[in-house]
Design a protein around this motif. Structure first.
Motif, PDB file in Angstrom:
ATOM      1  N   HIS A 177       2.865  -6.751   2.483  1.00  0.00           N
ATOM      2  CA  HIS A 177       2.772  -6.930   3.931  1.00  0.00           C
ATOM      3  C   HIS A 177       3.740  -6.023   4.674  1.00  0.00           C
ATOM      4  O   HIS A 177       4.753  -5.591   4.124  1.00  0.00           O
ATOM      5  CB  HIS A 177       3.068  -8.387   4.322  1.00  0.00           C
ATOM      6  N   LEU A 182       3.275  -9.404   9.765  1.00  0.00           N
ATOM      7  CA  LEU A 182       3.276 -10.784   9.287  1.00  0.00           C
ATOM      8  C   LEU A 182       3.920 -11.714  10.314  1.00  0.00           C
ATOM      9  O   LEU A 182       3.357 -12.767  10.652  1.00  0.00           O
ATOM     10  CB  LEU A 182       4.029 -10.875   7.951  1.00  0.00           C
ATOM     11  N   GLY A 185       1.659 -12.204  13.282  1.00  0.00           N
ATOM     12  CA  GLY A 185       0.285 -12.553  12.970  1.00  0.00           C
ATOM     13  C   GLY A 185      -0.038 -14.022  13.168  1.00  0.00           C
ATOM     14  O   GLY A 185       0.780 -14.817  13.637  1.00  0.00           O
ATOM     15  N   LYS A 192       4.159 -18.074   6.560  1.00  0.00           N
ATOM     16  CA  LYS A 192       4.992 -16.877   6.755  1.00  0.00           C
ATOM     17  C   LYS A 192       6.308 -17.013   6.000  1.00  0.00           C
ATOM     18  O   LYS A 192       6.770 -16.061   5.357  1.00  0.00           O
ATOM     19  CB  LYS A 192       5.263 -16.665   8.249  1.00  0.00           C
ATOM     20  N   ASN A 231      -2.184  -8.777   6.924  1.00  0.00           N
ATOM     21  CA  ASN A 231      -0.835  -8.415   7.375  1.00  0.00           C
ATOM     22  C   ASN A 231      -0.392  -7.026   6.917  1.00  0.00           C
ATOM     23  O   ASN A 231       0.807  -6.754   6.840  1.00  0.00           O
ATOM     24  CB  ASN A 231       0.173  -9.455   6.871  1.00  0.00           C
TER      25      ASN A 231
END
Length: 272
Positions: A177, A182, A185, A192, A231
């Motif tokens: 990612h 990330l 997102g 996360k 991501n």
């Protein structure tokens, strides 16, 4: 000497698929053919093998890294249909049993963490990683003085692990990612946190930092793997790796190549 090696006496690799949705890598030597993981349907793995002009009927076995579905989804069906031996450590066998269905006892093999197993002309060394699975381990494959390391699904790379895998001829390294993508997102914060944790996944920056610490004179190919489809972007992972290595005065494109992988398309079958 490497320059005098016969073309037939080589190790070849194709990353059949690599992403957060499914992972399969094919390794071939003159006498052995193995898959590492089978995180797609059996039908899809067969099609990907066909795309590199190889047949699952000729494969000897599957090495499994851990029980997450993007690594083991097709293991059971492939084992049953093609009579493949399957190798995993005890923790992974226990954790994936309900996901893969019944595998004949004679096809089930324990490959303990930190062990080295010999498959004909191919030596395989397993090593543990930091990931939220039962007993996750990945592999370094050795043949004819060459080595190829598969390292994805880890929250960090320790100095000890760097020492184990240093100066391989090829790497499949996780670039899961972009950290900002990330963070910004749509994933829930709990997910996360999992991805960003020490038991999660390497970011693009983390993957580049790991390569800087392990890359050596033998290293010729670096595959960027396990990209998140939500991501990350191929171009972003590639630019991050390339620019970071160039900042450390490493000769990208001259001494070694950076290669992209894909969720749906196999990389060419290439000599390591």
């Amino acid at each position: 000497m490497d320059s005098l090696k016969k073309p037939a006496d080589t190790m070849k690799v194709s990353v059949l698929a690599s992403s957060s949705s499914g992972n399969v890598t094919y390794i071939e030597t003159p006498h052995k053919r193995l898959l590492v993981d089978a995180g797609l349907s059996g039908k899809k793995v067969a099609a990907l093998m066909g795309s590199i002009n190889r047949d699952l009927n000729d494969v000897d076995g599957i090495l499994v890294t851990h029980e997450h579905s993007d690594h083991c989804k097709g293991v059971g069906v492939l084992a049953r249909k093609y009579h493949l031996d399957v190798y995993a450590n005890e923790g992974t066998w226990n954790a994936m049993a309900h996901k893969i269905g019944k595998v004949p006892l004679e096809q089930k093999h324990i490959f303990g963490m930190g062990e080295i197993k010999t498959f004909g002309d191919l030596d395989v060394e397993s090593f543990g990683v930091s990931h939220d699975a039962a007993e996750p381990q990945f592999y370094e494959l050795h043949h004819g003085g060459r080595s190829f390391v598969i390292l994805t699904d880890t929250g960090y790379v320790s100095e000890h692990l760097e020492g184990l895998i240093k100066d391989a001829d090829g790497y499949l390294i996780e670039c899961n990612h972009d950290t900002e993508m990330l963070r910004m997102g749509v994933y829930p914060w709990s997910l996360k946190q999992r991805i960003l944790s020490d038991q999660g996944h390497l970011s693009n920056d983390d993957g580049a930092a790991a390569i800087i610490d392990v890359l050596g004179n033998h290293t010729k190919k670096i595959y960027l793997g396990h990209l998140s489809q939500d991501n990350n972007m191929k171009e972003l992972a590639h630019v991050t790796m390339s620019s970071t290595l160039k900042q450390h005065d490493l000769a990208v494109g001259h001494d070694f190549s950076i290669l992209d992988t894909d969720p749906e398309k196999a990389t060419p079958l290439t000599i390591i």
